[in-house]
Structures are given as C-alpha cells and as structure tokens.
Write a protein that holds these residues in place. Structure first.
Motif, short mmCIF file in Angstrom:
data_model
loop_
_atom_site.label_atom_id
_atom_site.label_comp_id
_atom_site.label_asym_id
_atom_site.label_seq_id
_atom_site.Cartn_x
_atom_site.Cartn_y
_atom_site.Cartn_z
N VAL A 13 -75.62 11.50 3.20
CA VAL A 13 -76.39 12.69 2.84
C VAL A 13 -77.54 12.23 1.94
N THR A 14 -78.75 12.55 2.36
CA THR A 14 -79.94 12.25 1.56
C THR A 14 -80.61 13.57 1.19
N SER A 15 -81.03 13.68 -0.06
CA SER A 15 -81.62 14.94 -0.52
C SER A 15 -82.58 14.66 -1.66
N PRO A 16 -83.62 15.48 -1.79
CA PRO A 16 -84.47 15.38 -2.99
C PRO A 16 -83.78 15.92 -4.23
N TRP A 17 -82.62 16.55 -4.03
CA TRP A 17 -81.85 17.11 -5.14
C TRP A 17 -80.64 16.21 -5.44
N PRO A 18 -80.16 16.22 -6.67
CA PRO A 18 -78.99 15.39 -7.02
C PRO A 18 -77.69 16.08 -6.56
N VAL A 19 -77.50 16.14 -5.26
CA VAL A 19 -76.40 16.95 -4.71
C VAL A 19 -75.03 16.45 -5.15
N ASP A 20 -74.89 15.14 -5.32
CA ASP A 20 -73.58 14.64 -5.75
C ASP A 20 -73.28 15.05 -7.20
N LEU A 21 -74.31 15.06 -8.05
CA LEU A 21 -74.11 15.49 -9.43
C LEU A 21 -73.80 16.99 -9.49
N ILE A 22 -74.49 17.77 -8.67
CA ILE A 22 -74.21 19.21 -8.61
C ILE A 22 -72.78 19.44 -8.14
N TRP A 23 -72.37 18.68 -7.13
CA TRP A 23 -71.02 18.81 -6.59
C TRP A 23 -69.97 18.47 -7.66
N ARG A 24 -70.17 17.36 -8.36
CA ARG A 24 -69.20 16.95 -9.38
C ARG A 24 -69.14 17.95 -10.53
N ALA A 25 -70.29 18.47 -10.93
CA ALA A 25 -70.33 19.40 -12.06
C ALA A 25 -69.66 20.73 -11.74
N ASN A 26 -69.47 21.02 -10.45
CA ASN A 26 -68.89 22.30 -10.06
C ASN A 26 -67.49 22.17 -9.47
N GLN A 27 -66.83 21.06 -9.78
CA GLN A 27 -65.42 20.95 -9.43
C GLN A 27 -64.57 21.69 -10.47
N VAL A 28 -63.40 22.15 -10.03
CA VAL A 28 -62.50 22.84 -10.95
C VAL A 28 -62.12 21.90 -12.09
N ASP A 29 -62.21 22.40 -13.30
CA ASP A 29 -61.88 21.61 -14.51
C ASP A 29 -62.77 20.39 -14.65
N SER A 30 -64.00 20.46 -14.13
CA SER A 30 -64.91 19.33 -14.26
C SER A 30 -65.35 19.16 -15.70
N GLY A 31 -65.38 17.90 -16.13
CA GLY A 31 -65.88 17.61 -17.47
C GLY A 31 -67.32 17.13 -17.44
N ASP A 32 -67.93 17.14 -16.23
CA ASP A 32 -69.30 16.66 -16.12
C ASP A 32 -70.26 17.67 -16.77
N PRO A 33 -71.30 17.19 -17.43
CA PRO A 33 -72.25 18.09 -18.07
C PRO A 33 -73.13 18.80 -17.03
N ALA A 34 -73.83 19.81 -17.49
CA ALA A 34 -74.78 20.50 -16.61
C ALA A 34 -75.82 19.52 -16.09
N VAL A 35 -76.30 19.77 -14.88
CA VAL A 35 -77.24 18.86 -14.23
C VAL A 35 -78.66 19.24 -14.59
N ASP A 36 -79.43 18.27 -15.08
CA ASP A 36 -80.85 18.46 -15.35
C ASP A 36 -81.59 18.21 -14.04
N LEU A 37 -81.90 19.29 -13.31
CA LEU A 37 -82.50 19.14 -11.98
C LEU A 37 -83.86 18.47 -12.04
N ASP A 38 -84.67 18.83 -13.03
CA ASP A 38 -86.02 18.26 -13.12
C ASP A 38 -85.96 16.75 -13.35
N ALA A 39 -85.10 16.32 -14.28
CA ALA A 39 -84.99 14.89 -14.57
C ALA A 39 -84.43 14.14 -13.37
N ALA A 40 -83.44 14.73 -12.70
CA ALA A 40 -82.84 14.06 -11.55
C ALA A 40 -83.83 13.95 -10.40
N ARG A 41 -84.62 14.97 -10.16
CA ARG A 41 -85.60 14.92 -9.07
C ARG A 41 -86.70 13.91 -9.37
N ALA A 42 -87.03 13.77 -10.65
CA ALA A 42 -88.06 12.81 -11.01
C ALA A 42 -87.64 11.38 -10.70
#
Length: 251
Positions: A150-179
C-alpha cells in the motif's frame, strides 16, 4: 402464482432499492428481512474496516455501509472478501473527500484482510542470502503469498496503529508525516499475526521488482536508482528475519 425464483428476485431488488424509491414491499415481513440483510452486511464491512468505522463514527459508517451495499451487493456466498470495492467507492464519496486519507486507510484495511486470509507458506531460511554466494544477483526471490503493498501520500500505517483498540500510539501529525513523503507499507502474514512494515523508497523498489519476478541484481539496481546509499545486505537481512519470503530460486 409467481415462481420462487421470481419472488426471490423481487425481494432482492426491493431490499437493495434506495429508501427514497418508495416501492411497496413484495412480501409480508419484507421490511424485517431488509433490515436483517443490510444490518448483517454492514456488520461484515465493519469487521473488515474497523479503523474507517472508528474514524467516521458508528452512525456515519452504518449509513455509508448500507449505501455501498445497495451500490455493490455481494456477488458470491463467502463473505470473507466482501468489500473489495469499498476503498475506491469511499474515496469518491463526499465523506471520503472531506477526509482525503480515508480511502487509503480503507485500502490498508482491505490489504490486511487479504493478508489475514491468505494461504500459508513456509518462510525462507534466514541464512539463504549467505548460502547463495556469487550467484546472489541472479537469484529470484518469491514473496510470501499473503503480501500486499500500500502506497499513499498519507501516513496510513500510523493512522491505522493510532486507531487500534487500547492503542498507546500518539495522535498522528498529518502535516509533518506528509512532508516526509509517501508512505510505502508492506503487509504480510508469515505466522499468526499480520505484520505492517514501513519500507524506505529503496526497499519498496526492491520488493516491487522481486514481486514482478525480476532477479535480485535488477531489483537492486532499481533500489539504487532511488537511494544511492541503499544497503542490500542490511535490508534483506531484516526482511528475512520478518519472514517476508517464501522461496529463493536460481535460473
């Protein structure tokens, strides 16, 4: 009296008709059948796309799912693969345009479902690279049958990890990730768990070439064209440890 098949078709068409059509139910208790059918298929989509559901909310997802079901109902009895067209459909929907990363997150979840239900295969021995010796550049490497890219201009793997149940991942900075550029993700299930592996551009080029059946030497050239400092041995060692390959052959 209408034949059974005709009655079944009439009920199917009524169930899948948009609510505003205003058609009369063809059979008693047809409304109950419609609600059960649409609700069950929406639940299947919710199981396949739980992150999309979490991002838009339960009520919005239920509406999206029922609209998609009417647009593209199942065409075969096993429902494990149902929803393959949902990511593209979602990207063109108004909600997908408001959340432009949503369609790519759905593509990632569809790839996860494919990897999870894919065939089993024995991984390549981690020492395979050293065993090839001087023939290494002519070798052809087969990726595990569960693999998906999967290739995307968005950090889809980070978004996916941050939205798992009981995820401890921080919120995703979309602007920084896209840069930082496009994200390239490999999904593979060599054992019980589906792995999400973020790839560098060079590693992505290498694996795309190998997946196309090209020899390692050609795949390596593709990687070097994107990254002159690409370290083949380091990348392959990590991929072998992750059990990404299911076979190595020499011409």
């Amino acid at each position: 009296m209408p034949a059974l098949l005709d009655r079944q078709r009439a009920l199917r068409d009524w169930v899948l008709a948009p609510p505003e059509a205003g058609e009369l139910p063809p059979l008693p208790n047809a409304s109950l059948h419609r609600d059960n059918t649409l609700g069950s298929l929406a639940a299947v989509l919710g199981d396949t796309f739980p992150v999309v559901k979490r991002l838009v909310g339960d009520a919005c997802f239920a509406s999206l799912a029922q609209t998609y079901i009417r647009h593209q109902p199942p065409s075969e009895a096993p429902l494990l693969r149902y929803g393959g067209g949902f990511p593209a459909w979602l990207a063109g929907h108004a909600v997908g345009r408001q959340l432009p990363y949503l369609g790519d997150v759905a593509r990632l979840e569809a790839a996860w479902a494919h990897a999870y239900h894919a065939a089993e295969a024995s991984p390549v021995d981690p020492n395979a690279l050293a065993a090839l010796g001087d023939a290494v550049e002519d070798s052809v490497w087969r990726l595990h049958p569960s693999h998906r890219f999967v290739t995307s201009p968005w950090p889809v793997d980070l978004i996916w990890r941050a939205n798992q149940v009981d995820s401890g991942d921080p919120a995703v900075d979309l602007d920084a990730a896209r840069a930082a550029g496009d994200s390239h993700v490999l999904l593979v299930r060599p054992a019980a768990e589906v792995l999400l592996i973020r790839l560098s551009p060079g590693a992505f080029a290498l694996l795309m070439a190998l997946a196309a059946g090209l020899p390692l030497g050609t795949a390596w050239d593709n990687a070097l064209a994107l990254d002159a400092a690409f370290d083949l041995e380091h990348e392959l060692t990590g991929l072998l440890a992750a059990q990404v390959f299911s076979g190595v052959e020499l011409p």
